[in-house]
Structures are given as structure tokens and as C-alpha cells.
Motif scaffolding. Structure first.
Motif, PDB file in Angstrom:
ATOM      1  N   LEU A  28      24.563  46.365  42.473  1.00  0.00           N
ATOM      2  CA  LEU A  28      24.982  45.029  42.888  1.00  0.00           C
ATOM      3  C   LEU A  28      24.806  43.987  41.796  1.00  0.00           C
ATOM      4  CD1 LEU A  28      23.873  44.884  46.622  1.00  0.00           C
ATOM      5  CD2 LEU A  28      25.972  45.743  45.597  1.00  0.00           C
ATOM      6  N   ASP A  29      23.819  44.162  40.918  1.00  0.00           N
ATOM      7  CA  ASP A  29      23.683  43.233  39.790  1.00  0.00           C
ATOM      8  C   ASP A  29      24.939  43.267  38.929  1.00  0.00           C
ATOM      9  OD1 ASP A  29      21.209  42.023  40.188  1.00  0.00           O
ATOM     10  OD2 ASP A  29      20.143  43.754  39.420  1.00  0.00           O
ATOM     11  N   LEU A  30      25.440  44.475  38.674  1.00  0.00           N
ATOM     12  CA  LEU A  30      26.651  44.634  37.874  1.00  0.00           C
ATOM     13  C   LEU A  30      27.849  44.019  38.590  1.00  0.00           C
ATOM     14  CD1 LEU A  30      27.908  45.972  35.322  1.00  0.00           C
ATOM     15  CD2 LEU A  30      28.397  47.952  36.760  1.00  0.00           C
ATOM     16  N   VAL A  31      27.941  44.240  39.899  1.00  0.00           N
ATOM     17  CA  VAL A  31      29.030  43.649  40.686  1.00  0.00           C
ATOM     18  C   VAL A  31      28.995  42.129  40.573  1.00  0.00           C
ATOM     19  CG1 VAL A  31      29.931  43.305  43.021  1.00  0.00           C
ATOM     20  CG2 VAL A  31      29.157  45.574  42.305  1.00  0.00           C
ATOM     21  N   GLY A  32      27.804  41.561  40.725  1.00  0.00           N
ATOM     22  CA  GLY A  32      27.670  40.109  40.627  1.00  0.00           C
ATOM     23  C   GLY A  32      28.081  39.580  39.274  1.00  0.00           C
ATOM     24  N   SER A  33      27.673  40.289  38.202  1.00  0.00           N
ATOM     25  CA  SER A  33      28.026  39.864  36.846  1.00  0.00           C
ATOM     26  C   SER A  33      29.539  39.898  36.637  1.00  0.00           C
ATOM     27  CB  SER A  33      27.331  40.772  35.830  1.00  0.00           C
ATOM     28  OG  SER A  33      27.745  40.480  34.521  1.00  0.00           O
ATOM     29  N   ALA A  34      30.191  40.963  37.124  1.00  0.00           N
ATOM     30  CA  ALA A  34      31.645  41.075  36.957  1.00  0.00           C
ATOM     31  C   ALA A  34      32.373  39.993  37.759  1.00  0.00           C
ATOM     32  CB  ALA A  34      32.109  42.461  37.392  1.00  0.00           C
ATOM     33  N   LEU A  35      31.907  39.722  38.967  1.00  0.00           N
ATOM     34  CA  LEU A  35      32.531  38.677  39.780  1.00  0.00           C
ATOM     35  C   LEU A  35      32.398  37.310  39.116  1.00  0.00           C
ATOM     36  CD1 LEU A  35      31.440  39.785  43.362  1.00  0.00           C
ATOM     37  CD2 LEU A  35      33.788  39.672  42.499  1.00  0.00           C
ATOM     38  N   GLN A  36      31.260  37.048  38.497  1.00  0.00           N
ATOM     39  CA  GLN A  36      31.084  35.767  37.803  1.00  0.00           C
ATOM     40  C   GLN A  36      32.067  35.635  36.648  1.00  0.00           C
ATOM     41  OE1 GLN A  36      26.529  35.847  37.535  1.00  0.00           O
ATOM     42  NE2 GLN A  36      26.956  33.681  37.819  1.00  0.00           N
ATOM     43  N   ARG A  37      32.303  36.752  35.933  1.00  0.00           N
ATOM     44  CA  ARG A  37      33.253  36.713  34.817  1.00  0.00           C
ATOM     45  C   ARG A  37      34.678  36.523  35.335  1.00  0.00           C
ATOM     46  NH1 ARG A  37      31.639  41.779  31.050  1.00  0.00           N
ATOM     47  NH2 ARG A  37      33.299  40.941  29.722  1.00  0.00           N
ATOM     48  N   ILE A  38      34.988  37.145  36.469  1.00  0.00           N
ATOM     49  CA  ILE A  38      36.311  36.967  37.074  1.00  0.00           C
ATOM     50  C   ILE A  38      36.524  35.500  37.440  1.00  0.00           C
ATOM     51  CG2 ILE A  38      37.698  37.465  39.125  1.00  0.00           C
ATOM     52  CD1 ILE A  38      36.511  40.311  39.067  1.00  0.00           C
ATOM     53  N   ILE A  39      35.519  34.905  38.060  1.00  0.00           N
ATOM     54  CA  ILE A  39      35.614  33.499  38.465  1.00  0.00           C
ATOM     55  C   ILE A  39      35.804  32.596  37.248  1.00  0.00           C
ATOM     56  CG2 ILE A  39      34.250  31.583  39.395  1.00  0.00           C
ATOM     57  CD1 ILE A  39      33.055  33.651  41.385  1.00  0.00           C
ATOM     58  N   ALA A  40      35.115  32.934  36.151  1.00  0.00           N
ATOM     59  CA  ALA A  40      35.153  32.086  34.957  1.00  0.00           C
ATOM     60  C   ALA A  40      36.537  32.046  34.315  1.00  0.00           C
ATOM     61  CB  ALA A  40      34.115  32.570  33.943  1.00  0.00           C
TER      62      ALA A  40
ATOM     63  N   SER B 111      41.620  28.777  43.043  1.00  0.00           N
ATOM     64  CA  SER B 111      42.625  28.908  44.095  1.00  0.00           C
ATOM     65  C   SER B 111      41.964  29.531  45.319  1.00  0.00           C
ATOM     66  CB  SER B 111      43.776  29.815  43.619  1.00  0.00           C
ATOM     67  OG  SER B 111      43.286  31.136  43.417  1.00  0.00           O
ATOM     68  N   ASP B 112      42.774  29.829  46.338  1.00  0.00           N
ATOM     69  CA  ASP B 112      42.241  30.529  47.508  1.00  0.00           C
ATOM     70  C   ASP B 112      41.592  31.843  47.100  1.00  0.00           C
ATOM     71  OD1 ASP B 112      43.220  28.506  49.040  1.00  0.00           O
ATOM     72  OD2 ASP B 112      44.958  29.600  49.793  1.00  0.00           O
ATOM     73  N   THR B 113      42.222  32.530  46.141  1.00  0.00           N
ATOM     74  CA  THR B 113      41.689  33.820  45.682  1.00  0.00           C
ATOM     75  C   THR B 113      40.333  33.645  45.025  1.00  0.00           C
ATOM     76  OG1 THR B 113      43.947  34.604  45.302  1.00  0.00           O
ATOM     77  CG2 THR B 113      42.170  35.840  44.269  1.00  0.00           C
ATOM     78  N   THR B 114      40.184  32.614  44.204  1.00  0.00           N
ATOM     79  CA  THR B 114      38.892  32.347  43.563  1.00  0.00           C
ATOM     80  C   THR B 114      37.814  32.137  44.604  1.00  0.00           C
ATOM     81  OG1 THR B 114      40.169  31.162  41.884  1.00  0.00           O
ATOM     82  CG2 THR B 114      37.777  31.015  41.740  1.00  0.00           C
ATOM     83  N   LEU B 115      38.167  31.462  45.683  1.00  0.00           N
ATOM     84  CA  LEU B 115      37.200  31.212  46.743  1.00  0.00           C
ATOM     85  C   LEU B 115      36.731  32.528  47.368  1.00  0.00           C
ATOM     86  CD1 LEU B 115      35.976  28.589  47.747  1.00  0.00           C
ATOM     87  CD2 LEU B 115      37.629  28.588  49.619  1.00  0.00           C
ATOM     88  N   LYS B 116      37.628  33.502  47.468  1.00  0.00           N
ATOM     89  CA  LYS B 116      37.244  34.822  47.986  1.00  0.00           C
ATOM     90  C   LYS B 116      36.260  35.506  47.050  1.00  0.00           C
ATOM     91  CE  LYS B 116      39.806  34.705  51.662  1.00  0.00           C
ATOM     92  NZ  LYS B 116      39.160  34.573  52.995  1.00  0.00           N
ATOM     93  N   TYR B 117      36.480  35.334  45.735  1.00  0.00           N
ATOM     94  CA  TYR B 117      35.527  35.902  44.773  1.00  0.00           C
ATOM     95  C   TYR B 117      34.158  35.253  44.941  1.00  0.00           C
ATOM     96  CZ  TYR B 117      39.723  37.637  42.372  1.00  0.00           C
ATOM     97  OH  TYR B 117      40.893  38.260  42.059  1.00  0.00           O
TER      98      TYR B 117
ATOM     99  N   ARG C  57      33.792  22.639  43.605  1.00  0.00           N
ATOM    100  CA  ARG C  57      35.140  22.847  43.072  1.00  0.00           C
ATOM    101  C   ARG C  57      36.174  22.766  44.198  1.00  0.00           C
ATOM    102  NH1 ARG C  57      35.348  27.998  39.171  1.00  0.00           N
ATOM    103  NH2 ARG C  57      37.415  27.080  38.735  1.00  0.00           N
ATOM    104  N   SER C  58      35.783  23.254  45.376  1.00  0.00           N
ATOM    105  CA  SER C  58      36.697  23.181  46.524  1.00  0.00           C
ATOM    106  C   SER C  58      36.968  21.739  46.902  1.00  0.00           C
ATOM    107  CB  SER C  58      36.097  23.926  47.719  1.00  0.00           C
ATOM    108  OG  SER C  58      35.912  25.296  47.429  1.00  0.00           O
ATOM    109  N   ALA C  59      35.941  20.904  46.889  1.00  0.00           N
ATOM    110  CA  ALA C  59      36.105  19.494  47.230  1.00  0.00           C
ATOM    111  C   ALA C  59      37.025  18.797  46.224  1.00  0.00           C
ATOM    112  CB  ALA C  59      34.742  18.798  47.281  1.00  0.00           C
ATOM    113  N   GLN C  60      36.850  19.116  44.914  1.00  0.00           N
ATOM    114  CA  GLN C  60      37.705  18.518  43.886  1.00  0.00           C
ATOM    115  C   GLN C  60      39.162  18.927  44.061  1.00  0.00           C
ATOM    116  OE1 GLN C  60      36.015  19.685  40.145  1.00  0.00           O
ATOM    117  NE2 GLN C  60      34.293  18.265  40.291  1.00  0.00           N
TER     118      GLN C  60
END
Length: 880
Positions: free
Chosen positions: A395-407, A412-418, A444-447
Motif C-alpha cells: 500500500l505504501d507503493l500504491v500511495g506513492s504512485a497515486l500521488q505521482r498520478i495526481i501531480a 478533474s473528476d478523475t483526479t478527485l477519484k485518485y 483544489r475542488s473549491a477552487q
């Protein structure tokens, strides 16, 4: 002390070459020699840090340290960590084990007997760690051991934690860990515990000139001065200029002024095109250069020729792969590429063609795609890492990859799912940073003007605040988003949070209200339904309604299957199962084993239950040792406090002397409660601190607050043991608190475990007051604990404590023996002598004598035959 194992020198069969030179490092070498000598003479484990900027000769110094230590009779495994492999668990420790075996030469079998398969097996980390300890112990019986780790800034955290535990476990042995890292000497070290630091600085001008003259004897004095000036005393650049300059006698100051990298570039430009292309591809692959990747690009015969041409001058073999002599050379080769993207595309194609898609290779693909500027390809591989990480429960690796995806993904809506998945992952691993991630997403959602789809992020934020004891912020944020969120699905997530708060506070009215709201809203959202089912099952379980628990449990698992939720989302129902089975069927339940097997390794609930099982089965000292190992990892506040509460309970109930470190950690948590953080999760640490601290004034304040918190409700996963409060009250002579306990004023669940612990506390408090307790109730209580697989707690039932002196017929005596002492007791019962035990366990005879003496003292016996009688009588409890 012999200078080496029989038949072979101690230098490893494969030794990384010194890529710089050791000229001018006499002072550093002498300091290291003194450090090693002190560790050997004093028989203490120590950690030495060698640090400095890249290119100053740290690796060369480490190589010289290795050779000098070898000459003094040390076993010296030498390994290098790599950035690409930094996320692979135990990779550095496994290499250290391999190099240690190699260093032992022909005599290795004597030290690795029975361990060979386990040390090679990459699937069982726990078995490897045990084998690593046994290998270290076996070597340290005959030789001092110095482990050198180059580029330690890239060490994987599992290896780091294992090595620190090894240093602590063998603190009285000549064991030295030498970590070489790239920094300026003033930054934070890679390892928490450092005994001494050697900062490798640039050479002074005179030393640099001496080094250059030694390497370039035919060069003019003007060229030598130019080399010293241009390299600014960097040993690697001096070495590079000397190695790559074909004619030192005709080398000009102007050529030197072009710098070491320019010389490398000009030298490479004169190579054959195919050789230059090979080096350029290797530089883009980066260290370590995997041979399977190269085989996918070049035919075998051509590849062998290319490797032969570049070996020694540019590349060196490192295990089954290649690496550059130094990062300076690799960077210089990269700079000769005007357009590297076609090469990187070939590397991507080569890795894609390999049959095995490892996480390490996926990370390489991400790196290559990023360098190509291909965001789509980069995202593709990051998603693959997420999938592989979820499949392997990393899960640490999953979290790290998701953070890079978000960056790298436009919001968008998809980013919010990440963000949703990331927040759930971080909550599962009890990360203190979850709230910051959620607030970033909500900000970021509020902006962006989003007013819908915020429910899961909000729920993750609130759960994070709850579990990290930020209850004031929890209620403030709950009130805030109760006003803001209007979408029915978002409000459904918020209602789920309210359900949890009502469940934790044992407020059935509020829980029923929330449950009714969800039922009448007709919201169809898998996570909302799953969360509601899990909470309903927990409420039934806490109320003693097993049938209701089973019904809701089946529905929860059905939701996971029906909607094909990933491992991340199914953790919630699996964790609920584990809590139920532990509290209902106890430590010995096969159901519990299956439930725990479905939780990812990073789920801290597994560690808490396993620690409790260890204590309950009769091993409190091992419980403390296990938790001390866990605390080497970075835990969230919630997980750390529970772990310390369990460790403190084991220490207090078994009357063990706590180490200074763990006592201070327990007292720090208790002090935070005194400063106003009065939350139930701190109750176990407060009770333990009151029972263990030597400061009577502090103990009185701890027990006063603990008694107030004990009157409140608590969550089952806090795992607090009210008998520890009894012991604290007895110590502080607080008869008012003991009287409160005897009256049954401490609330409890209807779980068999919770009820038995509640009754045990009452019985022990009544015994202190010399109040009568029905023998039948005591017998039933003892039988309940034995049914729950908890002989340790059965031994604490007052009826079993008729004597203040332990004897060979007292099962409780087994509880204070350590794991190693139980092993020795088992072998004594088999009739083995101390020498035979030493051979069987790969220990020194003196060490075994110490264990035997401790066993005699703890069991209050004077003969080996009495130990044997005791072991046979308590074999089911000891489980040595």
C-alpha cells in the motif's frame, strides 16, 4: 581470535572496485581503524557514517576500509544500494547476506547450515529476517563483523529497520555498520542511530596536486596545478582526467580547463559508433544496468563484445548486473546525447518485451516515459504500478504512485477519484499525513467550483482526524461539511462517519438515527453501503448479537464481490472480521488466522492483534520485543499509541523491567493526555505509565486521568486491558479507584474477550480489598481465558495465585522466560548438555550458561531435572 575462516580470505569474491583513490585519506582511515578497534575491544555494536558530496572519494575510502578491516580479521560484506530498487523490501539486507556468505569463503557452510534456502527465498520476509539474525549470530561467535553499505541514501526502509534491530539485538557483540551516503555532512543521516560521522571533504590544493602527480607522472607542473584547480579537489574528477587522458605528457592546460566531463565526452566521441551507442544506452537505463534489458536490445555475441570493451574503463559488474564506475561518468555519457528520446523508446520496448513485469521494471518504464515527455505513457505505467501494488498489498507503493498520478494530471473528476483512493490507502496504513492530502483535494475542488463528489474525501479526512485523536478538529470539520455538502451521495458518506462516531461512543440512539437516514435516502453507492454494513455488524457484535453480526458481515462481503471492489476497499470488511474473531473466539481461533491473512501487511491492525496473541499465549517479553521492532518503522499516532499500550500492559502484568526508550515513549503519550488530549486511545498508555513509572507523583496523575477515561466508552481496536488500571491503582494505593472497579463501573462490550477482561479486573480489585469472590466464577473465568487461547490471563485469575514464589508446578512461571530461554529449557528437557545446546542453537557455550542461569533464577529451581519437569508440565503454554 583467528584472522579468517578456514581455507579462504575474508575479502568477498566480488568486490566493488575503488573508483577513486585513497591517497590523502590517511586521517579518515585512521579514524575508522580506531572506531573498529574500540568496537572490537569493548565488544559493542556501533554505527559509523561516512558522508560527503558526490565525487569526493567516499566509495574509494569504503573500499580501503574494507581491505584494512579484512587485514585485521573482520568479516566485511560490502554492498551498494540503488535508487531504482529503494522501494523493494529487504533488497539491501538480502545482498548483505549474500556478501557475508561470499566473504566467509569455503567455510561458509559452517555458518549457513540450514539457512541457504531461506536466505534465497524472496517470498517470505519474516523467515528471511529470522535467518539473517541467525547468520549474524553465527558469524559473531567467531569473528567481528563490519557491514558496509555504499549509497545508503537509497536503502529500502525494511533493510534499514532490520539492520537497526540487528545492531540493538547484538549490542554486546563486535558488530559495526558503516553507512556511506551522499550529503554535505550536516544533513540528517539515513540511520537514526549514529555513533560517529566522518565527513569526506574536497582535497586541499596541495593534496589534490599530489594525487594528480601520482596518477599522471609525465604531466607538466602547470597541467597538474590546472587539474587540481579545475576539479576543486574532487577525487573522482582527478581520477577521471588521469584515466581518460591518452597522453599525459602532451596534455594542455586548455584541455584540462574543459573539465573532467568534457574529457569524458571527447574520449567517448573517439569510440567506435556501436560502442558509444552502447554506453549511451547504458547511461539512459541508469544503475543498476540489468543484463536482461541489454539482452533484449543486442544479440548475445555482440553484447559480450561491447561489455568486454567497456568493462573496467567505464563499467563494472555488480552482482548479475552492470553499473558505471561513478555517477560522473554516467552523467558525462548522457551529455553526449543530443536527442535521447529514440534511445529511450528502444529501452521502453526492450523492457516491455521481457516476460516478467516486476515493480522495479515498471518504475524504470515510468522514469523513461517521463524523460521522453510522454505523459500518457507515464500515466499508463503508474497505473500498472498501482495495480501491481494492490495485488501484492504494497500500500505504501500504491500511495506513492497515486500521488505521482495526481501531480501530473490536470484537476478533474478523475483526479478527485485518485484522491479518494489515495486517502483510503493512507487511512489504512494509519498515516499522519492523510488529513493534509484530503484538505489539499478539498481545497483544489473549491477552487475549481466543485460542489458534488466530495463525500468520500470528506469522510477520509474525518476518519483520519478521529484516529489521530484530533477530536476537536473532527467535530469542527463535521459541523462545517454538514452545512456545505448537499448532494445526497456526499451526505451519505457524512452520515457513515456519524454512524462510526456513534458506534465508538456506544450511542445506540444516534446510531439508529443515522442508520435510518441511510435506509430512507435510497442512495446506491458501494462504499456507503459497505461502510454502513460493516458498522452495523460491529454494533451487533459489541451487543452480543452474533447472528446479526453474521448477517451484516455477509452483506458487506457480498458488496465487495458484487461490485468487484479492489483489495483497498475490501480491507474495511476484513478488518471488521479480524476484530470480531479476536474478541469472540480469542487468540487461538482459526477464523482469526484466515481473517488476518486477508489484511495487507501494512495494515497495523494485524500487528496489534498478533502482539496481543503473543502476550495472551504466554510470551509477554516477546510481545515487548516485537513491538519495539515495530516502533522502528514510522507509525501513525493511532497505531503507535495502541502498540505502546499493548507493550506497557505486557510489561506491567508480567512485572518486567522496561527499557528506558520504551518507558519514555509510553510516558510521552501519557503526558500528552495530561496536557488536555483526553481521548480513549490514550487510556492503555496512561494505565501502563501509571503502573511502570518510578515517579510516584506522575503515577498518581496518570492513574487519576486513566480512571476518568475508563468510565467512558471505548473502541474495540484500542485493545485496553482494565486489569492494568487495577495494578496502577494498587501501586498508587488509590482505594477509591479500586472500589469503582469492584462495583463494575467500567463499561465493556459483550464480546467474550472484553467481558472476561472486565471480570478479571473486578476479581483482582476485590482480592486487593480482601472481598470474597465466588470460586465457581473464578474457575469459569480461568476456563474462559483458556478457551480464548490466553493462558497468560488465565494465570492472572486470583485463584491461581496462591503463592508469591514461582515453582516448577506454576504455569505462570513460563510467562517470564524469553523466547531463547524457552528454547534452551526445551533442550534441557531433552537431556542435552550446555555444549550440545550451544552447537544446536549456534551459540557460544558461555551464552548458553547465561541462559541456563537466568532460567534457574526465574523458575526458582536449582537443578536441570526441575527445569525438565517444569517444561514437560507446561509444554502447551511454552510453545518454544
Amino acid at each position: 581470535m583467528p584472522v579468517g575462516p578456514p581455507g579462504k580470505h575474508l575479502i568477498p569474491a566480488r568486490k566493488l572496485p575503488a573508483v577513486g583513490t585513497i591517497i590523502g585519506r590517511d586521517e579518515e582511515l585512521e579514524r575508522t581503524a580506531r572506531f573498529l578497534q574500540q568496537a572490537r575491544e569493548q565488544r559493542v555494536a556501533r554505527v559509523l557514517r561516512v558522508t560527503g558530496a558526490s565525487g569526493n572519494g567516499k566509495t574509494a575510502l569504503a573500499g580501503a576500509i574494507q581491505e584494512r578491516a579484512h587485514g585485521a580479521g573482520w568479516v566485511v560484506p560490502f554492498v551498494a544500494a540503488h535508487r531504482i530498487q529503494a522501494t523493494l523490501p529487504l533488497i539491501v539486507a538480502r545482498r548483505l547476506a549474500e556478501e557475508t556468505t561470499s566473504a566467509l569463503g569455503e567455510g561458509a557452510a559452517r555458518y549457513t547450515s540450514g539457512l541457504e534456502t531461506v536466505l534465497r527465498d524472496k517470498s517470505d520476509s519474516a523467515a528471511f529476517e529470522s535467518a539473517f539474525f541467525r547468520l549474524a549470530e553465527a558469524v559473531l561467535l567467531d569473528y567481528p563483523l563490519a557491514c558496509i553499505i555504499d549509497d545508503a541514501q537509497w536503502i529500502d526502509r525494511e533493510s534499514s529497520a532490520l539492520l537497526l534491530r540487528t545492531i540493538q539485538f547484538y549490542a554486546d557483540r563486535p558488530l559495526v555498520l558503516i553507512v556511506v551516503d551522499r550529503s554535505d555532512g550536516d544533513t540528517e543521516p539515513v540511520f537514526e542511530y549514529i555513533d560517529e560521522t566522518i565527513a569526506v571533504r574536497e582535497f586541499a590544493a596541495s593534496t589534490a596536486e599530489h594525487l594528480a602527480k601520482t596518477l599522471m607522472p609525465s604531466a607538466s607542473d602547470d597541467v597538474i596545478r590546472a587539474v587540481a584547480h579545475q576539479t576543486r579537489g574532487r577525487a573522482i574528477d582527478i581520477k577521471t582526467i588521469a584515466a581518460l587522458s591518452e597522453d599525459h605528457a602532451h596534455l594542455t592546460e586548455e584541455a584540462v580547463a574543459a573539465s573532467a566531463r568534457s574529457i569524458v565526452a571527447s574520449t567517448i566521441a573517439r569510440l567506435k559508433p556501436e560502442t558509444r551507442e552502447f554506453l549511451q544506452m547504458c547511461a539512459l537505463i541508469g544503475d543498476p544496468i540489468e543484463l536482461p534489458i541489454l539482452h533484449a536490445i543486442w544479440p548475445d555475441e555482440e553484447l559480450i563484445t561491447l561489455i568486454r570493451e567497456c568493462s573496467g574503463h567505464y563499467l563494472v559488474q555488480d552482482g548479475g548486473n552492470l553499473r558505471f564506475l561513478h555517477v560522473t561518468i554516467m552523467q558525462s555519457v548522457r551529455e553526449t546525447l543530443s536527442i535521447p528520446i529514440p534511445y529511450r523508446k528502444r529501452i521502453i520496448a526492450a523492457i516491455e518485451s521481457l516476460p516478467q513485469r516486476t515493480i522495479e521494471r515498471l518504475e524504470r518504464l515510468v522514469e523513461q516515459a517521463e524523460a521522453c515527455g510522454d505523459r500518457d505513457l507515464e500515466l499508463k505505467y503508474l497505473h500498472s504500478i498501482v495495480e501491481e501494488g494492490e495485488r501484492a498489498s504494497l500500500l505504501d507503493l500504491v500511495g506513492s504512485a497515486l500521488q505521482r498520478i495526481i501531480a501530473i494530471t490536470p484537476f478533474s473528476d478523475t483526479t478527485l477519484k485518485y484522491y479518494e483512493r489515495l486517502s483510503i490507502v493512507r487511512n489504512i496504513i494509519a498515516s499522519d499525513g492523510t488529513a493534509a492530502i484530503c484538505r489539499d483535494a478539498l481545497g483544489r475542488s473549491a477552487q475549481a467550483g466543485y460542489v458534488k463528489g466530495l463525500g468520500q474525501i470528506t469522510a477520509s479526512l474525518l476518519f483520519s482526524l478521529w484516529h489521530n485523536d484530533d477530536r476537536k478538529d473532527f467535530w469542527a470539520e463535521l459541523t462545517k461539511y454538514d452545512r456545505i455538502l448537499e448532494d445526497p451521495a456526499d451526505r451519505g458518506h457524512l452520515t457513515g462517519v456519524k454512524m462510526y462516531a456513534a458506534l465508538a461512543q456506544a450511542d445506540p440512539v444516534a446510531f439508529a438515527t443515522c442508520s435510518q437516514e441511510l435506509s430512507s435516502s435510497n442512495i446506491s453507492a458501494p462504499m456507503i453501503d459497505l461502510r454502513a454494513r460493516v458498522f452495523r455488524s460491529q454494533l451487533c457484535a459489541r451487543s452480543g448479537d452474533v447472528d446479526g453480526w453474521e448477517e451484516h458481515r455477509r452483506e458487506a462481503h457480498d458488496i465487495v464481490e458484487r461490485f468487484k471492489l479492489s483489495n483497498i476497499f475490501s480491507v474495511m470488511s476484513n478488518a471488521s472480521d479480524a476484530i470480531f474473531y479476536f474478541h469472540t473466539y480469542g487468540a487461538a481461533s482459526n477464523h482469526l488466522d484466515r481473517a488476518l491473512s486477508h489484511l495487507p501487511p501494512s495494515e497495523t491492525l494485524r500487528d496489534h492483534i498478533e502482539s496481543l496473541r503473543l502476550m495472551a499465549s504466554g510470551s509477554p517479553s516477546d510481545t515487548v520485543e516485537r513491538i519495539q521492532e515495530q516502533l522502528q518503522h514510522k507509525l501513525g499516532a493511532f497505531a503507535r499509541r495502541i502498540s505502546l499500550g499493548i507493550a506497557g500492559a505486557a510489561l506491567a502484568l508480567a512485572e518486567l523491567t522496561p527499557s528506558a526508550n520504551i518507558l519514555q515513549a509510553i510516558e510521552r503519550e501519557a503526558d500528552s493526555a495530561l496536557r488536555g488530549n483526553e481521548t480513549p486511545v490514550l487510556l492503555p498508555a496512561l494505565c501502563a505509565a501509571a503502573a511502570l513509572t518510578m515517579d510516584q507523583s506522575r503515577a498518581s496523575r496518570y492513574v487519576e486521568l486513566a480512571a476518568r477515561l475508563a468510565r467512558q466508552t471505548f473502541e474495540p481496536q484500542i485493545f485496553w486491558l482494565p486489569i492494568v488500571l487495577v495494578r496502577a491503582a494498587q501501586k498508587c494505593k488509590r482505594t477509591d479507584i479500586l472500589e469503582m472497579i469492584t462495583k463494575g463501573e467500567i463499561p465493556h462490550d459483550q464480546y467474550p474477550w472484553s467481558k472476561a477482561q472486565h471480570d478479571l479486573a473486578i476479581a483482582d480489585a476485590r482480592r486487593t480489598h480482601e472481598l470474597p469472590v465466588e470460586k465457581q466464577l473464578l474457575s469459569e473465568l480461568e476456563a474462559t481465558f483458556r478457551f480464548l487461547g490466553a493462558p497468560f490471563f488465565a494465570s492472572l485469575v486470583p485463584a491461581t495465585k496462591n503463592s508469591d514464589v514461582a515453582d516448577a508446578n506454576n504455569p505462570a512461571a513460563s510467562l517470564i522466560l524469553s523466547r531463547r530461554e524457552r528454547e534452551v529449557a526445551r533442550l534441557i528437557s531433552e537431556g542435552l548438555t550446555n555444549r550440545e545446546i550451544a552447537e544446536r542453537l549456534v551459540l557460544s557455550e558461555r551464552t548458553v550458561e547465561g541462559h541456563v542461569s537466568n532460567i534457574f533464577n526465574k523458575l526458582n529451581v536449582g537443578a536441570r531435572s526441575q527445569v525438565a519437569v517444569w517444561f514437560v508440565a507446561n509444554a502447551t503454554l511454552v510453545r518454544a
